[in-house]
Design a protein around this motif. Structure first.
Motif, short mmCIF file in Angstrom:
data_model
loop_
_atom_site.label_atom_id
_atom_site.label_comp_id
_atom_site.label_asym_id
_atom_site.label_seq_id
_atom_site.Cartn_x
_atom_site.Cartn_y
_atom_site.Cartn_z
N LEU A 54 38.53 48.35 36.16
CA LEU A 54 39.09 46.94 35.42
C LEU A 54 39.91 45.43 35.23
O LEU A 54 39.57 44.60 34.36
CB LEU A 54 40.53 47.41 34.90
N LEU A 55 40.05 45.83 36.98
CA LEU A 55 40.51 44.18 37.20
C LEU A 55 39.13 43.29 37.52
O LEU A 55 39.42 41.89 37.49
CB LEU A 55 41.53 44.63 38.08
N CYS A 56 38.34 44.05 38.73
CA CYS A 56 37.19 43.04 38.88
C CYS A 56 36.53 42.15 38.35
O CYS A 56 35.66 42.89 37.46
CB CYS A 56 36.58 44.27 39.70
N GLY A 57 36.51 40.62 39.15
CA GLY A 57 35.58 40.29 37.74
C GLY A 57 34.55 39.30 39.23
O GLY A 57 34.17 38.13 38.93
N ALA A 58 34.55 40.02 40.38
CA ALA A 58 34.10 38.62 40.79
C ALA A 58 32.72 38.85 41.04
O ALA A 58 32.27 40.25 40.63
CB ALA A 58 34.48 40.37 42.70
N ARG A 59 31.76 38.37 41.63
CA ARG A 59 29.89 37.89 41.19
C ARG A 59 29.74 38.61 43.21
O ARG A 59 28.50 38.67 42.41
CB ARG A 59 29.95 36.91 40.98
N ALA A 66 37.68 41.87 49.07
CA ALA A 66 38.84 41.11 49.08
C ALA A 66 39.77 41.72 47.76
O ALA A 66 40.69 42.56 48.46
CB ALA A 66 38.61 40.12 48.70
N LEU A 67 39.17 41.95 47.10
CA LEU A 67 39.97 43.01 45.63
C LEU A 67 40.62 43.95 46.23
O LEU A 67 41.65 44.61 45.93
CB LEU A 67 39.64 43.03 44.30
N ALA A 68 39.70 44.73 46.83
CA ALA A 68 39.51 46.51 47.44
C ALA A 68 40.83 46.56 47.93
O ALA A 68 41.64 47.12 48.14
CB ALA A 68 38.42 47.05 47.52
N GLY A 284 35.80 35.12 48.42
CA GLY A 284 36.03 36.49 48.70
C GLY A 284 37.98 36.66 48.23
O GLY A 284 38.50 37.12 47.17
N ARG A 285 38.71 35.61 49.29
CA ARG A 285 39.53 35.40 48.62
C ARG A 285 39.84 34.69 46.96
O ARG A 285 40.36 35.10 46.41
CB ARG A 285 40.61 34.86 49.39
N PHE A 286 39.03 33.95 46.65
CA PHE A 286 39.33 33.41 45.58
C PHE A 286 38.98 33.50 44.62
O PHE A 286 39.54 33.99 43.31
CB PHE A 286 38.29 31.49 45.46
N GLU A 287 37.75 34.98 44.48
CA GLU A 287 37.33 36.11 43.63
C GLU A 287 38.66 36.45 43.14
O GLU A 287 38.40 37.51 42.36
CB GLU A 287 36.23 36.11 43.57
N ALA A 288 38.99 37.07 44.36
CA ALA A 288 40.24 38.81 43.68
C ALA A 288 41.81 37.26 43.28
O ALA A 288 41.91 38.25 42.30
CB ALA A 288 40.62 38.85 46.05
N LEU A 289 41.30 36.23 43.96
CA LEU A 289 42.85 35.84 42.56
C LEU A 289 42.29 35.43 41.26
O LEU A 289 42.76 35.56 40.83
CB LEU A 289 42.82 34.68 43.85
N LEU A 292 42.53 38.79 40.09
CA LEU A 292 44.10 38.62 38.86
C LEU A 292 44.26 38.08 38.03
O LEU A 292 44.71 37.93 37.21
CB LEU A 292 44.93 39.26 40.14
N ALA A 293 43.71 36.07 37.96
CA ALA A 293 44.21 36.14 37.11
C ALA A 293 43.78 36.38 35.60
O ALA A 293 44.26 36.03 34.46
CB ALA A 293 43.79 34.06 37.32
N GLY A 294 42.60 36.96 35.69
CA GLY A 294 41.72 37.35 34.13
C GLY A 294 42.14 38.41 33.63
O GLY A 294 43.07 38.26 32.45
N TYR A 295 43.06 39.28 34.22
CA TYR A 295 43.72 39.96 33.71
C TYR A 295 44.82 39.28 33.60
O TYR A 295 45.90 39.95 32.79
CB TYR A 295 43.88 41.13 35.27
N ALA A 296 45.92 38.44 34.52
CA ALA A 296 46.81 38.37 34.10
C ALA A 296 46.51 36.99 32.56
O ALA A 296 47.30 37.34 31.83
CB ALA A 296 47.69 37.42 35.10
#
Length: 413
Positions: A54-59, A66-68, A284-289, A292-296
């Protein structure tokens, strides 16, 4: 046209999430699921229809990693607050997330960050100026004798003699060449996508501490990571062409590209290789943020968790399970603190007991990770999450259901 098609597909995926039709689309994160983890399997963090999906939008793989990691281990409270501020800054930047989403790249072939880190920071093997200088001289001699043979009646033998010397020179670095080929096959795939993601991050300016720190790491000392990664990608492309393209191989041999390109790759590694781990961590950190921003952005009524200075406390109002469609979701108020340390939930089968327990666990995990939570409000202190709802027996391991529950409870304790 392809870029527009990717943008349209991304918008359709976003709309599908809003309509609760997102199950099975996007990375599921199965590789992060460990039966030994204290709550990952019980709370549906990974797999089809999971919180990660649901959350992950990383490329990139580093973004997924990082998100995991954020979902698997809660950070200190100060880190949670820093992430919340960064997520809030990125929340409204829809164009940035679209720019990342439409980057060209094969999602089935992920860059291996561990191998790239190891390769980039390993000691440089091809050093010195003697071999490159000899390669330049012999390549020039080969071109000169070839011209002399074809247009000035020098004969074939001078050219043949230079070619023999070139073969000897290449054979002296045969071992490092084969080793470099193996390492690049494992480490340097998908560099083009990594360079594109770095370019998107570099082009932006941010205000919150976490994002400005990431930007500073990337552009430290005037080195531009996206340009360096693209330069390495071109060198790797040349190297693969030299070794595997039978039409280019004869010319590459005459010009001693087998020497020039590997030495150029090693010079790149000696110059900026030590920075690669920092670049990967920042991406990794930026894509995880951004995930979460997309989910927000898609759930503007979801609040961030309020972190209590003293605890233990978990105080949720209108808490629901984020993986359930809004039309079927039942919200509850739940409070656990020093005065009420235990909540006993009983009821008939299929009445939602496990769903309530999982909502509590997912709320704590997502709130501490820095993302918005499916609730009207949530206040919690730093907590360790544990669950024992899916302990399974094993005939092969001689483990009964009872013993499996004991093992999980020991892990939780």
């Amino acid at each position: 046209r392809k870029r527009a098609e990717r943008a349209a597909a991304w918008c359709r995926r976003c709309l599908d999430r809003l309509d609760d039709h997102w199950h099975g689309v996007g990375p599921a994160g199965d590789r992060y699921l460990s039966p030994e983890h204290a709550y990952a399997a019980d709370l549906d963090l990974f797999g089809r229809g999971s919180l990660f999906q649901l959350l992950c939008g990383a490329r990139t793989a580093v973004g997924e990693d990082a998100l995991a990691a954020w979902l698997l281990a809660p950070p200190p409270p100060d880190e949670t607050r820093v992430r919340q501020a960064a997520v809030e800054e990125l929340r409204s930047q829809l164009d940035l997330r679209e720019e990342l989403a439409v980057l060209p790249g094969d999602l089935e072939r992920k860059l291996d960050p561990q191998r790239l880190r190891a390769w980039a920071t390993a000691p440089v093997r091809l050093t010195g100026r003697a071999l490159p200088t000899a390669a330049v001289v012999l390549a020039a001699a080969a071109v000169a004798t070839l011209i002399g043979w074809q247009w000035h009646d020098w004969g074939f033998y001078p050219f043949l003699g230079v070619i023999a010397l070139e073969g000897v020179l290449i054979s002296t670095i045969g071992g490092p060449l084969r080793r470099l080929a193996r390492e690049l096959d494992a480490a340097a795939a998908r560099l083009d996508l990594l360079g594109e993601v770095l370019g998107v991050i570099e082009s932006r300016r941010f205000e919150t501490a976490a994002l400005t720190a990431l930007h500073g790491v990337l552009l430290r000392d005037g080195v531009v990571p996206s340009l360096e990664i693209r330069r390495l990608g071109r060198l790797v492309g040349w190297f693969e062409t030299i070794l595997r393209n039978q039409f280019v191989a004869p010319l590459a041999f005459v010009l001693l590209m087998h020497v020039h390109v590997p030495f150029a790759i090693e010079r790149w590694r000696g110059r900026v290789g030590r920075r690669v781990p920092d670049w990967l961590d920042a991406v990794g950190r930026f894509e995880a943020l951004a995930s979460l921003a997309g989910y927000a952005y898609e759930h503007p009524d979801y609040p961030y968790a309020e972190l209590a200075e003293t605890g233990p406390v978990f105080d949720a109002r209108g808490l629901g399970h984020p993986l359930l469609p809004a039309a079927r979701r039942v919200a509850n108020d739940v409070r656990l603190d020093a005065a009420q340390r235990l909540l006993l939930v009983s009821g008939s089968n299929m009445s939602g007991k496990s769903t309530l327990l999982r909502a509590v666990g997912v709320g704590a995990v997502l709130g501490l990770a820095g993302g918005p939570v499916c609730a009207e409000a949530l206040r919690l202190s730093p907590l360790a999450v544990g669950a024992a709802m899916r302990s399974a027996d094993s005939l092969q391991d001689g483990r009964s259901t009872f013993y499996a529950h004991l093992q999980r409870l020991r892990t939780v304790m």
